[in-house]
Design a protein around this motif. Structure first.
Motif, PDB file in Angstrom:
ATOM      1  N   MET A   1       0.875  -1.145   0.104  1.00 45.41           N
ATOM      2  CA  MET A   1      -0.041  -0.120   0.052  1.00 45.41           C
ATOM      3  C   MET A   1       0.980   1.188   0.056  1.00 45.41           C
ATOM      4  N   GLN A   2       0.414   2.255  -0.716  1.00 50.20           N
ATOM      5  CA  GLN A   2       1.151   3.351  -0.739  1.00 50.20           C
ATOM      6  C   GLN A   2       0.203   4.538  -0.023  1.00 50.20           C
ATOM      7  N   VAL A   3       1.231   5.514   0.610  1.00 50.55           N
ATOM      8  CA  VAL A   3       0.488   6.396   1.247  1.00 50.55           C
ATOM      9  C   VAL A   3       0.390   7.930   0.629  1.00 50.55           C
ATOM     10  N   VAL A   4      -0.688   8.472   0.524  1.00 53.13           N
ATOM     11  CA  VAL A   4      -0.613   9.559  -0.441  1.00 53.13           C
ATOM     12  C   VAL A   4      -0.703  10.676   0.447  1.00 53.13           C
ATOM     13  N   HIS A   5       0.136  11.658   0.749  1.00 55.71           N
ATOM     14  CA  HIS A   5       0.205  12.708   1.709  1.00 55.71           C
ATOM     15  C   HIS A   5      -0.436  13.870   0.971  1.00 55.71           C
ATOM     16  N   TRP A   6      -1.834  13.905   0.748  1.00 52.40           N
ATOM     17  CA  TRP A   6      -2.323  14.744   0.136  1.00 52.40           C
ATOM     18  C   TRP A   6      -2.815  16.035   0.879  1.00 52.40           C
ATOM     19  N   ASN A   7      -2.556  17.451   0.458  1.00 52.29           N
ATOM     20  CA  ASN A   7      -2.774  18.428   1.353  1.00 52.29           C
ATOM     21  C   ASN A   7      -4.152  19.052   1.155  1.00 52.29           C
TER      22      ASN A   7
ATOM     23  N   PHE B   1      -3.096  11.518  11.617  1.00 47.07           N
ATOM     24  CA  PHE B   1      -3.033  10.567  12.545  1.00 47.07           C
ATOM     25  C   PHE B   1      -4.095   9.706  12.155  1.00 47.07           C
ATOM     26  N   GLY B   2      -4.926   9.928  11.324  1.00 51.55           N
ATOM     27  CA  GLY B   2      -5.985   9.008  11.075  1.00 51.55           C
ATOM     28  C   GLY B   2      -7.251   9.770  10.065  1.00 51.55           C
ATOM     29  N   GLY B   3      -8.200   8.748   9.825  1.00 48.57           N
ATOM     30  CA  GLY B   3      -9.257   9.480   8.821  1.00 48.57           C
ATOM     31  C   GLY B   3      -8.995   9.157   7.432  1.00 48.57           C
ATOM     32  N   HIS B   4      -7.868   8.650   6.932  1.00 51.86           N
ATOM     33  CA  HIS B   4      -7.465   8.389   5.607  1.00 51.86           C
ATOM     34  C   HIS B   4      -8.569   7.569   5.069  1.00 51.86           C
ATOM     35  N   LEU B   5      -8.389   7.819   3.549  1.00 52.51           N
ATOM     36  CA  LEU B   5      -9.254   7.142   2.769  1.00 52.51           C
ATOM     37  C   LEU B   5      -8.458   6.005   2.359  1.00 52.51           C
ATOM     38  N   VAL B   6      -8.942   4.773   2.324  1.00 46.24           N
ATOM     39  CA  VAL B   6      -8.023   3.513   1.693  1.00 46.24           C
ATOM     40  C   VAL B   6      -8.994   3.110   0.564  1.00 46.24           C
ATOM     41  N   LEU B   7      -8.141   2.990  -0.437  1.00 41.74           N
ATOM     42  CA  LEU B   7      -8.699   2.734  -1.799  1.00 41.74           C
ATOM     43  C   LEU B   7      -7.869   1.140  -2.317  1.00 41.74           C
ATOM     44  N   TRP B   8      -8.713   0.134  -1.623  1.00 43.26           N
ATOM     45  CA  TRP B   8      -7.823  -1.095  -1.388  1.00 43.26           C
ATOM     46  C   TRP B   8      -7.425  -1.661  -2.991  1.00 43.26           C
TER      47      TRP B   8
ATOM     48  N   LYS C   1      -4.587   0.124  -3.950  1.00 48.65           N
ATOM     49  CA  LYS C   1      -3.355   0.189  -3.237  1.00 48.65           C
ATOM     50  C   LYS C   1      -2.811   1.189  -2.720  1.00 48.65           C
ATOM     51  N   LEU C   2      -3.927   2.389  -2.368  1.00 49.68           N
ATOM     52  CA  LEU C   2      -3.682   3.523  -2.131  1.00 49.68           C
ATOM     53  C   LEU C   2      -4.313   3.852  -0.642  1.00 49.68           C
ATOM     54  N   ILE C   3      -3.531   4.715   0.324  1.00 53.86           N
ATOM     55  CA  ILE C   3      -4.068   5.346   1.461  1.00 53.86           C
ATOM     56  C   ILE C   3      -3.914   6.735   1.316  1.00 53.86           C
TER      57      ILE C   3
END
Length: 305
Positions: free
Chosen positions: A1-7, A200-207, A210-212
């Protein structure tokens, strides 16, 4: 899974064919003394919190944070409102609620902050996918004009979606799911609200992708929720998270396609000719391809995630 640090900046996510598959809509820039968080996001969250206490009572609502759920979407408190179809409804009709609940929902929709959330969502939808947006707007206009009993949540100039769900939380954390009653190639709008730190939380996970994705309060994301399995990560114990989602059930589009009849009515009617049956079969075979053509091609620079 890849974390997207969207602003929160509007960002398209494209597929292998450069179609915009997901729209990270975010929120508009602050201009001329306007502050999105102060004027829109925070008042909307406060209004949802107040409405939840009215609906559930404070102790019962707070227990939702710790409640184990058998609901496939999660254990949080939630209510849907607006025109819908499916699940036994023989034609498009507004979801049934008590007069007290309808008064609460009407009060929420009348607030300037929700009007602005819906209007911003419309702007984003049209920008990210104009053909799909126009399809939603045209079909909802047809269906609502055909039946005066249908009452839209917002005028079409503010929202082209028929139905909305208030996810009242207090910790709106959805389990992995797909919204199988939604239009297969269609989008739903998800707006995150509340008092939580998106780092710290509330991220949208698109399984499936493979994106968080970091999901800041007050921002909006569009996804094809009928085909992408999605969920949210947890938030911290002292935080609150709500969401406001908008969508249109696939059955409403089928109702319009059928000339304001169900598939069963058309297919079993003695007045439906063999040629019409054949045309319906062909339409069904090509419907997915025609739907995918509504996605906007992205011609700008590709942002590396």
């Amino acid at each position: 899974m890849q974390v997207v640090h969207w602003n929160g900046e509007p960002t398209p996510l494209v597929d292998a064919d450069d179609n915009i598959l997901v729209g990270l809509g975010g929120f508009p820039p602050d201009r001329n003394g306007s502050d999105w968080q102060r004027d829109v996001a925070k008042p909307a969250a406060e209004a949802m919190r107040a409405a939840a206490i009215q609906i559930y009572s404070l102790p019962r609502w707070m227990r939702k944070r710790f409640q184990h759920s058998t609901n496939r979407r999660g254990g949080h408190a939630a209510k849907s409102v607006g025109p819908s179809m499916g699940g036994g409804q023989p034609y498009p009709q507004n979801l049934s609620h008590t007069p007290r609940l309808l008064a609460i929902f009407s009060a929420l929709f009348a607030l300037k902050c929700f009007e602005r959330l819906a209007g911003w969502g419309n702007t984003l939808f049209e920008a990210f996918s104009p053909d799909l947006f126009n399809y939603y707007r045209a079909k909802l206009a047809e269906v609502s004009a055909n039946d005066p009993r249908i009452h839209l949540n917002f005028p079409l100039k503010f929202s082209v979606f028929s139905t909305a769900t208030f996810n009242f939380g207090p910790a709106t954390i959805t389990l992995p799911h797909i919204d199988f009653r939604n239009l297969a190639w269609g989008w739903c709008s998800i707006t995150a609200l509340g008092d939580y730190d998106p780092d710290f939380g509330g991220h949208l996970v698109l399984w499936d992708l493979k994106l968080i994705i970091r999901f800041p309060p007050g921002s909006t994301i569009f996804i094809p929720s009928a085909i992408l399995r999605h969920s949210n990560t947890n938030i911290r114990d002292h935080e609150f998270r709500f969401s406001f989602t908008q969508f249109t059930p696939a059955a409403i589009f089928r109702w319009a396609y059928n000339g304001f009849r169900t598939d069963k009515d058309v297919e079993e009617s003695k007045f439906t000719t063999a040629a019409e049956h054949e045309q319906r079969r062909r339409d069904k075979e090509r419907r997915w391809k025609e739907g995918i053509k509504m996605y906007q091609k992205w011609e700008g620079p590709i942002r590396t995630l």
